[in-house]
Enzyme design. Sequence first.
Site, PDB file in Angstrom:
ATOM      1  N   HIS A 135      -6.638  -0.572  -7.963  1.00  0.00           N
ATOM      2  CA  HIS A 135      -7.028  -1.357  -6.982  1.00  0.00           C
ATOM      3  C   HIS A 135      -8.661  -1.616  -6.887  1.00  0.00           C
ATOM      4  O   HIS A 135      -9.244  -2.834  -6.857  1.00  0.00           O
ATOM      5  CB  HIS A 135      -6.574  -0.944  -5.502  1.00  0.00           C
ATOM      6  CG  HIS A 135      -7.223  -1.346  -4.364  1.00  0.00           C
ATOM      7  ND1 HIS A 135      -8.570  -0.679  -3.862  1.00  0.00           N
ATOM      8  CD2 HIS A 135      -7.148  -2.411  -3.358  1.00  0.00           C
ATOM      9  CE1 HIS A 135      -8.966  -1.517  -3.102  1.00  0.00           C
ATOM     10  NE2 HIS A 135      -8.273  -2.430  -2.381  1.00  0.00           N
ATOM     11  N   HIS A 180      -5.794  -5.281   0.711  1.00  0.00           N
ATOM     12  CA  HIS A 180      -5.759  -3.918  -0.030  1.00  0.00           C
ATOM     13  C   HIS A 180      -4.284  -3.682  -0.604  1.00  0.00           C
ATOM     14  O   HIS A 180      -4.183  -3.414  -1.578  1.00  0.00           O
ATOM     15  CB  HIS A 180      -6.336  -3.035   1.073  1.00  0.00           C
ATOM     16  CG  HIS A 180      -6.071  -1.563   0.526  1.00  0.00           C
ATOM     17  ND1 HIS A 180      -6.939  -0.835  -0.224  1.00  0.00           N
ATOM     18  CD2 HIS A 180      -5.145  -0.628   0.562  1.00  0.00           C
ATOM     19  CE1 HIS A 180      -6.714   0.070  -0.387  1.00  0.00           C
ATOM     20  NE2 HIS A 180      -5.451   0.441   0.113  1.00  0.00           N
ATOM     21  N   HIS A 199      -4.398   3.208  -6.846  1.00  0.00           N
ATOM     22  CA  HIS A 199      -5.508   2.843  -5.896  1.00  0.00           C
ATOM     23  C   HIS A 199      -6.676   2.802  -6.788  1.00  0.00           C
ATOM     24  O   HIS A 199      -7.592   2.024  -6.438  1.00  0.00           O
ATOM     25  CB  HIS A 199      -5.772   4.138  -4.642  1.00  0.00           C
ATOM     26  CG  HIS A 199      -4.818   3.683  -3.670  1.00  0.00           C
ATOM     27  ND1 HIS A 199      -3.588   4.002  -3.636  1.00  0.00           N
ATOM     28  CD2 HIS A 199      -5.367   3.195  -2.221  1.00  0.00           C
ATOM     29  CE1 HIS A 199      -3.164   3.648  -2.619  1.00  0.00           C
ATOM     30  NE2 HIS A 199      -4.108   3.111  -1.657  1.00  0.00           N
ATOM     31  N   ASP A 239       0.810  -1.082  -0.143  1.00  0.00           N
ATOM     32  CA  ASP A 239       0.039  -0.128   0.034  1.00  0.00           C
ATOM     33  C   ASP A 239       0.843   1.345  -0.076  1.00  0.00           C
ATOM     34  O   ASP A 239       0.633   2.350  -0.694  1.00  0.00           O
ATOM     35  CB  ASP A 239      -0.862  -0.052   1.210  1.00  0.00           C
ATOM     36  CG  ASP A 239      -2.034   1.035   1.161  1.00  0.00           C
ATOM     37  OD1 ASP A 239      -2.219   1.517   0.015  1.00  0.00           O
ATOM     38  OD2 ASP A 239      -2.551   1.298   2.163  1.00  0.00           O
TER      39      ASP A 239
END
Length: 365
Positions: free
Chosen positions: A257, A271, A254, A171
Site C-alpha cells: 500500500h 487506504h 501495508h 483494510d
Amino acid sequence: MAKILISPGRYVQGAGEMKKLGTYAAVYGKKALVLITESGYKRSSAVIEEGFQNAECSMTVDYFQGECSKKEISRICALMEEKGCDLMIGIGGGKTLDTAKAAAYYRKVPVIICPTIASTDAPCSALSVIYSEEGVFEEYLFLPANPNMVLMDTEIIAKSPVRLTVAGMGDALATYFEARACRDSGAATCAGGKVTGAAMALAELCFDTLMEEGVKAKLALEAGACTEAVERIIEANTLLSGIGFESGGLAGAHAIHNGFTVLEECHSMYHGEKVAFGTITQLVLENVPTDELEDIIDFCIELGLPVTLKELGITDPTPEKIMAVAEAACAPTDTIHNMPFEVTPESVAAAILAADRYGRYFLGE
C-alpha cells in the site's frame, strides 16, 4: 523478545453514543479541542453540541486541513496551547484521527477518537501515519499509548457512504495474513514484541467475521439498514483489525500500500482499497494454495474492492511505475521485511504484475 498486546483504554460501540460525548469527555479533561473537517461539522454539529450540553467539559472546534502532515500536527499543537485545551477529541476519518492522536501525544493530553466512518483500523491504534503535504507516505509515528477511548456511533457510521465501510473491510482483510506472516517470521509487531495468542485469535476472528458478514453488511448498508451484520463489520473493521494489526503485526500488504502512494493515479483510492490489492499481492509472494487465493479475490470482487491495477487507477502500468512502487514498498524501514523470507523489489514487482493478471482472469477480462 516478550509477547505484547496493547489496546485502547475503552471501546464503546452503539447507536446514538455521540450524544453522550461530553459526559465521556469529562472523565478525561475540562476543555476539549474537537478536530473535525468543516463538512463533517456541518453534518454533525447538532449531535456534537447536544453531547456537550450540561457536561462538565467545554469544547472548542477546529477544522482539519486535509493531510496528516508534520505541518498540520504542529498547527494543532499550537492551537491547543493557545486555547488552553487539556483534552483532544478527533472526529471523522483516518487522517483526522491520526492527526488528533499525534497532537495529543506531543501535547501530553488524553485523546478520544470518534470515527464517523469504518474505513480503516486506525482508530484503536497507538500509531499515526505521517504523510507529506502532497499525500505521499513518509513514516509511521509509533505512540507510547493507545487512545484513552474510542467511540463508535453506529447510527452515524451506517449513514456514511457504503464505499467507505467496504474500504474498511479491505483494510481489515490484511490483518490475519500479516499477523500470520509476523508469527511465522518471529518479527516484532507494532506493539514492540512478538505476537500473542490473543492477538492471533482476534486477527482470525476479524477474518472470519469479514467472510461471514461482509457481503450481508454491504447489502444492508446499500438498503440504508443498520443490521447486526453491519454492527459486526464495524467492530471487525475497527476493534478486531485495530488490535489485530497492532499486536499481530504488519507485513507485506501495508508495505505494498505504501508503495502505491508514490503513484499520483492512486491518490483517489482509499487506504483500504489499496491494502486489499496489497493483500492479494502478499498472498502471491507467499505462493499460497490456489483455493485460498481464489477465495480472497472472489471476496474482493463481490465487495467491489480492486483486484487489478486498472481498478486502482493505473491505466498505464509501465515497468518503471511498477518498479517504483516495489522499491518504495521495500524501503529499509517498511514492514515488508517482516515476511518470513527475503523480499526484493524484483519479487514485489513480479507479484504485483501476477496479482493484476489473476484479478483480470477472475473478472473474465
